[in-house]
Scaffold this motif. Structure first.
Motif, PDB file in Angstrom:
ATOM      1  N   GLU A  30      29.578  41.917  51.935  1.00 47.66           N
ATOM      2  CA  GLU A  30      29.250  42.361  50.573  1.00 47.66           C
ATOM      3  C   GLU A  30      28.854  41.167  49.719  1.00 47.66           C
ATOM      4  OE1 GLU A  30      32.523  44.528  48.903  1.00 47.66           O
ATOM      5  OE2 GLU A  30      32.580  45.873  50.635  1.00 47.66           O
ATOM      6  N   PRO A  31      27.896  41.365  48.781  1.00 44.37           N
ATOM      7  CA  PRO A  31      27.526  40.236  47.914  1.00 44.37           C
ATOM      8  C   PRO A  31      28.698  39.845  47.020  1.00 44.37           C
ATOM      9  CG  PRO A  31      26.438  42.274  47.225  1.00 44.37           C
ATOM     10  CD  PRO A  31      27.162  42.587  48.491  1.00 44.37           C
ATOM     11  N   PRO A  32      28.730  38.580  46.570  1.00 45.48           N
ATOM     12  CA  PRO A  32      29.836  38.151  45.705  1.00 45.48           C
ATOM     13  C   PRO A  32      29.897  38.991  44.436  1.00 45.48           C
ATOM     14  CG  PRO A  32      28.463  36.295  46.367  1.00 45.48           C
ATOM     15  CD  PRO A  32      27.772  37.514  46.838  1.00 45.48           C
ATOM     16  N   ARG A  33      31.108  39.270  43.995  1.00 43.05           N
ATOM     17  CA  ARG A  33      31.300  40.009  42.737  1.00 43.05           C
ATOM     18  C   ARG A  33      31.648  39.030  41.624  1.00 43.05           C
ATOM     19  NH1 ARG A  33      35.550  43.377  46.016  1.00 43.05           N
ATOM     20  NH2 ARG A  33      35.647  41.238  46.773  1.00 43.05           N
ATOM     21  N   CYS A  34      31.588  39.526  40.408  1.00 45.04           N
ATOM     22  CA  CYS A  34      31.973  38.725  39.229  1.00 45.04           C
ATOM     23  C   CYS A  34      33.239  39.324  38.628  1.00 45.04           C
ATOM     24  CB  CYS A  34      30.884  38.765  38.155  1.00 45.04           C
ATOM     25  SG  CYS A  34      29.329  38.009  38.627  1.00 45.04           S
ATOM     26  N   ARG A  70      28.365  44.189  34.826  1.00 44.44           N
ATOM     27  CA  ARG A  70      28.408  43.343  36.027  1.00 44.44           C
ATOM     28  C   ARG A  70      29.827  42.917  36.418  1.00 44.44           C
ATOM     29  NH1 ARG A  70      24.637  40.203  38.294  1.00 44.44           N
ATOM     30  NH2 ARG A  70      26.319  39.997  39.797  1.00 44.44           N
ATOM     31  N   ASP A  94      34.406  33.378  47.595  1.00 36.68           N
ATOM     32  CA  ASP A  94      33.011  33.234  47.163  1.00 36.68           C
ATOM     33  C   ASP A  94      32.679  34.132  45.964  1.00 36.68           C
ATOM     34  OD1 ASP A  94      33.128  35.568  48.663  1.00 36.68           O
ATOM     35  OD2 ASP A  94      31.069  35.377  49.376  1.00 36.68           O
ATOM     36  N   ASP A  95      33.619  34.912  45.489  1.00 37.45           N
ATOM     37  CA  ASP A  95      33.372  35.687  44.265  1.00 37.45           C
ATOM     38  C   ASP A  95      33.328  34.741  43.057  1.00 37.45           C
ATOM     39  OD1 ASP A  95      33.199  38.233  45.399  1.00 37.45           O
ATOM     40  OD2 ASP A  95      35.371  38.542  45.329  1.00 37.45           O
ATOM     41  N   GLU A 108      24.318  32.808  38.642  1.00 36.63           N
ATOM     42  CA  GLU A 108      24.639  33.424  39.939  1.00 36.63           C
ATOM     43  C   GLU A 108      23.774  32.903  41.080  1.00 36.63           C
ATOM     44  OE1 GLU A 108      24.485  37.679  39.974  1.00 36.63           O
ATOM     45  OE2 GLU A 108      22.600  37.732  38.889  1.00 36.63           O
ATOM     46  N   GLY A 109      22.634  32.274  40.744  1.00 35.60           N
ATOM     47  CA  GLY A 109      21.834  31.666  41.803  1.00 35.60           C
ATOM     48  C   GLY A 109      22.097  30.172  41.909  1.00 35.60           C
ATOM     49  N   ARG A 125      32.813  29.716  41.358  1.00 35.83           N
ATOM     50  CA  ARG A 125      33.338  30.464  42.509  1.00 35.83           C
ATOM     51  C   ARG A 125      34.850  30.290  42.560  1.00 35.83           C
ATOM     52  NH1 ARG A 125      29.017  33.103  45.479  1.00 35.83           N
ATOM     53  NH2 ARG A 125      27.202  31.764  45.292  1.00 35.83           N
TER      54      ARG A 125
END
Ligand SMILES: Nc1ccn([C@@H]2O[C@H](COP(=O)(O)OP(=O)(O)OP(=O)(O)O)[C@@H](O)[C@H]2O)c(=O)n1
Ligand SMILES: C[C@](O)(CO)[C@H](O)COP(=O)(O)O
Length: 237
Positions: free
Chosen positions: A8-12, A54, A107-108, A133-134, A180
């Motif tokens: 899953e992509p990292p969450r915030c 988000r 990594d969140d 985020e990038g 992170r």
């Protein structure tokens, strides 16, 4: 097929240190619970964060002996961890552990935001997320210094200017500060209680956090006069 969480992509997540005593504010108790414009300072802060889609969740760190947070922040959907420490840095580090216990991964992204910055606007947070985020490191909201900077003298020089400080390239750090989870935990463990914000701890590891222009209104309630200014601004929104 069962989803694999590792893919899953990292969450915030937001982490709100709310365990200070508010000594400089002199309002006779923790400043985050002072009522302004109809609700407590921290309730305004959490309401702003709740309007950021988000964010996957918000964790508030209060003092272990705190018995009043829930009464001052009714109807707000947050996790509460009674793990506040002696310093802001300790409160944040303990909060990171609590977030991990809620399923957050190394990594969140974690956006640490002072409970005492109750004039935050959702657009400020969205701008920070979009800018960071990038990014390989993460970053913080900050304001370029607008005034000429003076250094006060010491001893007999107290109350007088000893030097004018070059203000070019100087910024005032605000929050949220977005890093992170794993990197921030490592940085705060290494820094101990010496740092006053997350970025300083990350810098001490040799990284260069990104500066994201913040908003003048997102000031921290620190001194007695800050409360009436915040109240006026909130009432005009
Ligand atoms: N041990 C601490 C100290 C501060 N904070 C939080 O960190 C934020 C910013 O800190 P600051 O303005 O310094 O708050 P206080 O420590 O409460 O104020 P003072 O230094 O005047 O006592 C506040 O939301 C405060 O509640 C915290 O969670 N734990
Ligand atoms: C994190 C912070 O809000 C950045 O400006 C600030 O450093 C916290 O307040 P303190 O007065 O330094 O504890």
């Amino acid at each position: 097929m069962t989803p694999n969480p590792a893919l899953e992509p990292p969450r915030c997540y937001a982490l709100v240190p709310c365990a200070g005593v508010g000594e400089r504010a002199g309002v006779g108790g923790p400043k985050q619970y002072r009522e302004i414009a109809g609700r407590s300072v921290v309730a305004h802060t959490l309401a702003a964060l709740a309007r950021v889609p988000r964010l996957a969740g918000t964790l508030v760190v209060v003092a272990p002996e705190d018995r009043v947070f829930e009464a001052h922040a009714p109807a707000v959907q947050t996790w509460v961890a009674r793990v506040g420490g002696a310093t802001r840095a300790a409160s944040v580090l303990n909060g990171l552990q609590a977030l991990a216990g809620r399923g957050a991964r190394d990594d969140d992204w974690v956006l640490v935001h002072d409970a005492a910055r109750c004039l935050l606007q959702p657009a400020d947070v969205e701008r920070l997320i979009a800018a960071c985020e990038g990014d390989a490191v993460g970053g913080l909201l900050a304001l370029p210094v607008a005034d000429t900077l003076k250094r006060e003298g010491a001893g007999p020089g107290e109350g007088r200017v000893s030097a004018t400080v070059e203000r070019r390239a100087m910024w005032q750090a605000q929050t949220p500060q977005m890093f992170r989870l794993g990197l921030l935990r490592e940085a705060l463990r290494a820094a101990g209680d010496t740092v006053t914000d997350e970025a300083s701890a990350i810098e001490a590891l040799g990284h260069a956090p990104r500066l994201v222009p913040g908003s003048l209104e997102n000031f921290k309630l620190t001194w007695p006069a800050d409360f009436s200014l915040a109240e006026r601004l909130l009432r005009t929104r």
